[in-house]
Write a protein that holds these residues in place. Sequence first.
Motif, PDB file in Angstrom:
ATOM      1  N   SER A  46     -28.700 -51.564 -78.999  1.00  0.00           N
ATOM      2  CA  SER A  46     -29.933 -51.628 -78.431  1.00  0.00           C
ATOM      3  C   SER A  46     -31.141 -53.073 -79.092  1.00  0.00           C
ATOM      4  O   SER A  46     -32.280 -53.315 -78.455  1.00  0.00           O
ATOM      5  CB  SER A  46     -31.193 -50.225 -78.393  1.00  0.00           C
ATOM      6  N   SER A  47     -31.090 -52.789 -80.480  1.00  0.00           N
ATOM      7  CA  SER A  47     -31.164 -53.745 -80.694  1.00  0.00           C
ATOM      8  C   SER A  47     -31.043 -55.578 -80.176  1.00  0.00           C
ATOM      9  O   SER A  47     -32.044 -56.754 -80.872  1.00  0.00           O
ATOM     10  CB  SER A  47     -31.117 -53.333 -82.281  1.00  0.00           C
ATOM     11  N   VAL A  48     -30.253 -55.322 -79.610  1.00  0.00           N
ATOM     12  CA  VAL A  48     -30.293 -56.923 -79.465  1.00  0.00           C
ATOM     13  C   VAL A  48     -30.664 -57.290 -77.935  1.00  0.00           C
ATOM     14  O   VAL A  48     -30.987 -58.621 -77.388  1.00  0.00           O
ATOM     15  CB  VAL A  48     -28.274 -57.006 -79.038  1.00  0.00           C
ATOM     16  N   SER A  49     -30.382 -56.034 -76.587  1.00  0.00           N
ATOM     17  CA  SER A  49     -30.965 -56.451 -75.322  1.00  0.00           C
ATOM     18  C   SER A  49     -32.205 -55.105 -74.989  1.00  0.00           C
ATOM     19  O   SER A  49     -31.991 -53.899 -75.730  1.00  0.00           O
ATOM     20  CB  SER A  49     -29.913 -56.170 -74.695  1.00  0.00           C
ATOM     21  N   ARG A  50     -33.042 -55.395 -74.965  1.00  0.00           N
ATOM     22  CA  ARG A  50     -34.451 -54.717 -74.676  1.00  0.00           C
ATOM     23  C   ARG A  50     -34.483 -54.294 -73.374  1.00  0.00           C
ATOM     24  O   ARG A  50     -34.734 -52.363 -73.339  1.00  0.00           O
ATOM     25  CB  ARG A  50     -35.603 -55.609 -74.280  1.00  0.00           C
ATOM     26  N   LYS A  51     -33.780 -54.194 -72.560  1.00  0.00           N
ATOM     27  CA  LYS A  51     -33.109 -53.568 -70.915  1.00  0.00           C
ATOM     28  C   LYS A  51     -32.022 -52.608 -71.280  1.00  0.00           C
ATOM     29  O   LYS A  51     -31.334 -53.595 -71.205  1.00  0.00           O
ATOM     30  CB  LYS A  51     -33.662 -54.416 -70.151  1.00  0.00           C
ATOM     31  N   THR A  52     -32.040 -51.296 -70.970  1.00  0.00           N
ATOM     32  CA  THR A  52     -30.827 -50.968 -70.688  1.00  0.00           C
ATOM     33  C   THR A  52     -30.237 -51.014 -69.867  1.00  0.00           C
ATOM     34  O   THR A  52     -29.172 -50.816 -69.798  1.00  0.00           O
ATOM     35  CB  THR A  52     -31.148 -49.353 -71.077  1.00  0.00           C
ATOM     36  N   GLU A  53     -31.010 -51.536 -68.305  1.00  0.00           N
ATOM     37  CA  GLU A  53     -30.156 -51.372 -66.925  1.00  0.00           C
ATOM     38  C   GLU A  53     -29.356 -53.159 -67.258  1.00  0.00           C
ATOM     39  O   GLU A  53     -28.097 -52.835 -67.050  1.00  0.00           O
ATOM     40  CB  GLU A  53     -31.219 -52.183 -65.636  1.00  0.00           C
ATOM     41  N   SER A  54     -29.060 -53.667 -67.981  1.00  0.00           N
ATOM     42  CA  SER A  54     -28.496 -55.030 -68.694  1.00  0.00           C
ATOM     43  C   SER A  54     -27.425 -54.843 -69.623  1.00  0.00           C
ATOM     44  O   SER A  54     -26.719 -55.386 -69.559  1.00  0.00           O
ATOM     45  CB  SER A  54     -29.815 -55.927 -69.395  1.00  0.00           C
ATOM     46  N   ILE A  55     -27.506 -52.905 -70.492  1.00  0.00           N
ATOM     47  CA  ILE A  55     -26.906 -53.727 -71.288  1.00  0.00           C
ATOM     48  C   ILE A  55     -25.458 -52.430 -70.436  1.00  0.00           C
ATOM     49  O   ILE A  55     -23.824 -53.093 -70.706  1.00  0.00           O
ATOM     50  CB  ILE A  55     -26.852 -52.297 -72.631  1.00  0.00           C
ATOM     51  N   PHE A  56     -25.943 -51.840 -69.723  1.00  0.00           N
ATOM     52  CA  PHE A  56     -24.859 -51.243 -68.263  1.00  0.00           C
ATOM     53  C   PHE A  56     -24.496 -52.013 -67.661  1.00  0.00           C
ATOM     54  O   PHE A  56     -23.363 -52.164 -67.435  1.00  0.00           O
ATOM     55  CB  PHE A  56     -25.841 -49.782 -67.750  1.00  0.00           C
ATOM     56  N   SER A  57     -25.043 -52.620 -66.749  1.00  0.00           N
ATOM     57  CA  SER A  57     -24.677 -54.118 -65.823  1.00  0.00           C
ATOM     58  C   SER A  57     -23.681 -55.180 -66.493  1.00  0.00           C
ATOM     59  O   SER A  57     -22.357 -55.177 -65.828  1.00  0.00           O
ATOM     60  CB  SER A  57     -25.593 -54.279 -65.256  1.00  0.00           C
ATOM     61  N   LYS A  58     -23.130 -54.933 -67.588  1.00  0.00           N
ATOM     62  CA  LYS A  58     -22.905 -56.777 -68.340  1.00  0.00           C
ATOM     63  C   LYS A  58     -21.667 -55.157 -69.228  1.00  0.00           C
ATOM     64  O   LYS A  58     -20.576 -56.159 -68.820  1.00  0.00           O
ATOM     65  CB  LYS A  58     -23.096 -57.117 -69.913  1.00  0.00           C
ATOM     66  N   HIS A  59     -21.688 -53.846 -69.230  1.00  0.00           N
ATOM     67  CA  HIS A  59     -20.700 -52.938 -69.952  1.00  0.00           C
ATOM     68  C   HIS A  59     -19.727 -52.363 -69.441  1.00  0.00           C
ATOM     69  O   HIS A  59     -19.041 -51.315 -70.269  1.00  0.00           O
ATOM     70  CB  HIS A  59     -21.223 -52.927 -71.753  1.00  0.00           C
ATOM     71  N   MET A  60     -20.385 -51.644 -68.767  1.00  0.00           N
ATOM     72  CA  MET A  60     -20.204 -50.384 -67.855  1.00  0.00           C
ATOM     73  C   MET A  60     -19.797 -50.488 -65.942  1.00  0.00           C
ATOM     74  O   MET A  60     -20.272 -51.317 -65.549  1.00  0.00           O
ATOM     75  CB  MET A  60     -20.677 -49.040 -67.851  1.00  0.00           C
ATOM     76  N   LEU A  61     -18.435 -50.790 -65.989  1.00  0.00           N
ATOM     77  CA  LEU A  61     -18.414 -50.024 -64.207  1.00  0.00           C
ATOM     78  C   LEU A  61     -18.145 -49.429 -63.850  1.00  0.00           C
ATOM     79  O   LEU A  61     -17.066 -48.149 -64.760  1.00  0.00           O
ATOM     80  CB  LEU A  61     -17.235 -51.678 -63.864  1.00  0.00           C
TER      81      LEU A  61
END
Length: 395
Positions: free
Chosen positions: A39-54
């Motif tokens: 969360s401290s690196v990326s502001r958007k939650t959706e961006s985290i999930f799209s890049k790290h969860m399939l």
Amino acid sequence: ALQDLEASTTLVITLALTGQEETGLASRLLKHWLLQQLSSVSRKTESIFSKHMLLVTGNERLYQSSRSESVFLLPPIARNSEPFCVTTSMTLLPLSIIFGWPLVEDEFLGGAHAMDTHVMESNPRHNIPLLLALVDLWNDAFLSQASGRIIQPFSENFIGYGDFVAALESQVCSGGGIDISMTSSRNTKDASCGWVINDRGDVYDRCLFQSKDPTQAEMLLTLDPTVYQRQTKMMKIDDIISHHDALLCSLLGQADELALNHNRPSTLMLVGHLDAFMCGQLIALAEHRTLLKAQLWNMNSTTVLTSTSNINIPSVISPSSIISSLSIIKGGASLRTVRADGLREELGKLVKNADLPGAEDDEYSPEGVNLSTATLLNNYAGRTRRIRLNNVGGD
């Protein structure tokens, strides 16, 4: 489990056929962990999930609500029959991430497609899945008191194949009892599509030789010894071939001992080499063999595949129930060893004969060995000779 992972380099793949499995709790835990770490690196939650969860799912509502490139929908035929998910995104996605999509598409799927083409276009006399299904039918329905088979991998590379085949056949070929009318000299008996056991370490070895009722053995091995060279780079080629000689002679020794001295059925599945293409062929072979066997047993395989209510997992055969029927005779391992030693001696003669001038025009016939075993030994001796010639001067 998470303490050794780095969130920035972690990719989570969730496999959920219906979207209601126990994987939901694990997914929520991993989501919370990723948010905490990133969360401290990326502001958007959706961006985290799209890049790290399939997510791979068979739940159309879940897929429609997500509408994300990180969510993959399974085809209808794979949603209620997990073993048939091998050529869907459930398996292809992890494989592509590990090995790369070009290899998965060209080799793995190419091998599966080659087997599909073989099934559709080859003559029934040479149709491998059909012939294997007919062998299973004979052993399960017509061979006196026989039912099911024990898969024996003679190489660690095949160790998980039996589990896949067992899961596949338990879902597609499950059934109660089917009345089979035998010849006039035999009584009609109640027969059913046989069970499958994956023998990971000779646990059921004695059952093949000593059980009261004969059980089919299905033995798997690759004829290419260099598969071990890729795994154990420290070994020299002569040591690798010597190790593989022992495995092949053990397999052939067991097949001969079962057939000639105990009159028990066995099937040998020998592949030239084991790569991604061959893996695709073996997966498709098991699928076609299972579906053909279901048709031969007059089972509605389409209904089985599309309705969970028709999936009836057969009762598990306990080791104690099999072992209790053993007769007191010499153990299977020792019987196999005697034959294997003799075959290895003959194999050594074959290799020496292959190095003599003009040996290619005069095939050596091993002494005291049946024709089928002699043919396999000659083929293997020629194969290993070419490998040795190609490795002259190298390790």
